[in-house]
Write a protein that holds these residues in place. Structure first.
Motif, short mmCIF file in Angstrom:
data_model
loop_
_atom_site.label_atom_id
_atom_site.label_comp_id
_atom_site.label_asym_id
_atom_site.label_seq_id
_atom_site.Cartn_x
_atom_site.Cartn_y
_atom_site.Cartn_z
N MET A 127 0.83 -1.20 0.00
CA MET A 127 0.00 0.00 0.00
C MET A 127 0.87 1.25 0.00
O MET A 127 1.88 1.32 0.71
CB MET A 127 -0.92 0.04 1.23
N LEU A 128 0.47 2.21 -0.80
CA LEU A 128 1.08 3.54 -0.78
C LEU A 128 0.10 4.48 -0.09
O LEU A 128 -0.92 4.86 -0.67
CB LEU A 128 1.37 4.02 -2.21
N ASP A 129 0.40 4.81 1.17
CA ASP A 129 -0.50 5.66 1.96
C ASP A 129 -0.16 7.12 1.71
O ASP A 129 0.93 7.45 1.22
CB ASP A 129 -0.37 5.31 3.45
N GLY A 130 -1.08 8.00 2.09
CA GLY A 130 -0.84 9.43 1.93
C GLY A 130 -0.89 10.19 3.23
O GLY A 130 -0.85 11.41 3.24
N VAL A 131 -0.95 9.45 4.35
CA VAL A 131 -1.12 10.08 5.65
C VAL A 131 -0.10 9.54 6.64
O VAL A 131 0.04 8.32 6.79
CB VAL A 131 -2.54 9.83 6.21
N HIS A 132 0.62 10.43 7.29
CA HIS A 132 1.50 10.03 8.38
C HIS A 132 0.63 9.80 9.63
O HIS A 132 -0.25 10.59 9.93
CB HIS A 132 2.55 11.10 8.67
N GLY A 133 0.90 8.73 10.35
CA GLY A 133 0.09 8.42 11.52
C GLY A 133 -1.14 7.62 11.12
O GLY A 133 -1.24 7.13 9.99
N GLN A 182 -5.80 1.53 7.94
CA GLN A 182 -6.40 0.61 8.91
C GLN A 182 -7.28 -0.40 8.20
O GLN A 182 -7.23 -1.60 8.48
CB GLN A 182 -7.21 1.39 9.94
N ALA A 183 -8.10 0.06 7.25
CA ALA A 183 -8.97 -0.84 6.51
C ALA A 183 -8.16 -1.81 5.66
O ALA A 183 -8.50 -3.00 5.55
CB ALA A 183 -9.93 -0.03 5.64
N PHE A 184 -7.07 -1.33 5.06
CA PHE A 184 -6.20 -2.18 4.24
C PHE A 184 -5.62 -3.32 5.08
O PHE A 184 -5.65 -4.49 4.68
CB PHE A 184 -5.08 -1.32 3.64
N LEU A 185 -5.09 -2.98 6.26
CA LEU A 185 -4.48 -4.00 7.11
C LEU A 185 -5.53 -4.97 7.65
O LEU A 185 -5.27 -6.17 7.77
CB LEU A 185 -3.72 -3.34 8.26
N GLU A 216 2.30 -3.73 8.64
CA GLU A 216 2.70 -2.33 8.47
C GLU A 216 3.95 -2.20 7.59
O GLU A 216 4.16 -1.17 6.95
CB GLU A 216 2.97 -1.69 9.83
N GLY A 217 4.78 -3.22 7.58
CA GLY A 217 5.99 -3.17 6.78
C GLY A 217 5.75 -3.17 5.29
O GLY A 217 6.68 -2.95 4.50
N TRP A 218 4.50 -3.43 4.89
CA TRP A 218 4.13 -3.41 3.48
C TRP A 218 3.49 -2.08 3.08
O TRP A 218 2.98 -1.94 1.97
CB TRP A 218 3.17 -4.56 3.18
N VAL A 219 3.50 -1.13 4.00
CA VAL A 219 2.90 0.19 3.75
C VAL A 219 3.99 1.25 3.71
O VAL A 219 4.83 1.32 4.62
CB VAL A 219 1.87 0.55 4.84
#
Length: 348
Positions: free
Chosen positions: A201-207, A213-216, A228-231
């Motif tokens: 996953m490529l997230d756009g939000v720190h924290g 959360q939905a992805f995990l 989390e290591g995949w984000v």
């Protein structure tokens, strides 16, 4: 009744008031300081007759000391029409937000309202400045804000506020949210059904991020070896940000076969970076976005995405303002959510 002497605040009182300086002074504050009723304050500031000149002068001095300005919202309740709404957008360069703004503008125009648009440029200080200014100029404010409720309350004073993309259960203010959990479930189920087990996953939000959360949660539900290591958090919500994040993700997780983008711009950047690494899309790497921008139809291959009805998001925000102005409870639960819909194209 003898005139009441208006006391000038002491240094300590001024210091205490400075701590709450951004809170908008109300008619109650002016009445308390001047030692009069709210009706008397209203007569004085609106230059109505039937008020003793000395009392009027005392009220106006109290209003000056408190920087009190009569609420346009309060006046609108008496004089119907002439409603002004403030709209705070984080980044007008991102094509997602002009579509949200279009929904607000369309719904406002149907009611004869005016809209003042403020671009906060993804800057918390500018968000607060917007609230400080618009709370004195608008009848209500709609927008994207990162601060928690207590800080927002100090800046908005008593003006109705509607938060965009904050779940109704996440705030005491009226809000319109995006059902990220349902959207991500659709996307992950699609990728899983296509045979993908190593999904980044490529997230756009720190924290904390609802989408992350939905992805995990979906990864755990599907039994995937993903944590989390995949984000990777991208440095910005842009094509360039997506490229940068994808470069890092491919370095850290070279075995991934699919990637979930926080938004469409990031997903498009991911496709560009993947091709530089010799990964064709979708055979070498499936890419999924989250926005439903028209731009996604123009790239090659066309982007599979979770489409959000952005104009409906804006229209719902205006509906919340209407309810607040009428003294009604704001929409809650499913009525205040916009649910994404999976649009399958060529990238995944």
């Amino acid at each position: 009744m003898p005139d009441t002497v208006l006391s000038v605040p002491t240094d300590n009182q001024r210091a205490e008031r400075a701590d709450d300086a951004r809170r908008r002074a109300t008619i109650h504050d002016v009445a308390r300081l001047a030692g009069v009723s709210r009706q008397t304050v209203s007569r004085a500031v609106n230059d109505k007759g039937e008020i003793d000149p000395g009392t009027k002068e005392r009220v106006l001095e109290a209003a000056r000391l408190l920087d009190y300005r009569p609420s346009r919202f309060a006046r609108g309740l008496v004089q119907k029409g002439a409603v002004t709404a403030g709209l705070v957008i984080p980044d007008l360069r991102n094509p997602f937000f002009p579509e949200v703004a279009a929904g607000v503008l369309e719904a406002a125009e149907q009611r004869g309202w005016q809209v003042v648009v403020w671009d906060s440029r993804i800057d918390e200080a500018r968000e607060r400045e917007a609230l400080d200014v618009l709370s004195h100029q608008a009848d209500a404010v709609v927008g994207y804000f990162t601060d928690p409720d207590d800080i927002l309350a100090r800046h908005i004073g008593g003006v109705p506020l509607v938060l965009l993309e904050r779940g109704p259960q996440q705030t005491r203010f009226a809000a319109v949210g995006i059902d990220a959990a349902t959207g991500v479930e659709q996307g992950m189920t699609h990728l899983f059904g296509a045979g993908h087990r190593r999904i980044g996953m490529l997230d756009g939000v720190h924290g904390p991020s609802p989408r992350r959360q939905a992805f995990l949660e979906q990864a755990r539900r599907l039994g995937l070896p993903v944590d989390e290591g995949w984000v990777v958090v991208c440095p910005e919500h842009s094509v360039a940000g997506g490229e940068s994040g994808m470069e890092r993700l491919l370095t850290e997780r070279p075995g991934i076969t699919a990637v979930f983008g926080f938004n469409d711009l990031i997903a498009i950047g991911a496709m560009r970076a993947a091709r530089r690494h010799g990964r064709s899309v979708p055979d070498g790497l499936a890419v999924l976005g989250f926005d439903g921008l028209a731009l996604g139809e123009l790239v090659e291959p066309a982007l599979t995405t979770l489409h959000i009805d952005k104009r409906r998001l804006g229209r719902l925000a205006v509906e919340q303002v209407v309810r607040l102005r009428a003294g009604e409870e704001p929409l809650r639960g499913a009525d205040a959510w916009v649910t994404p819909e999976l649009v399958v194209r060529a990238s995944a």
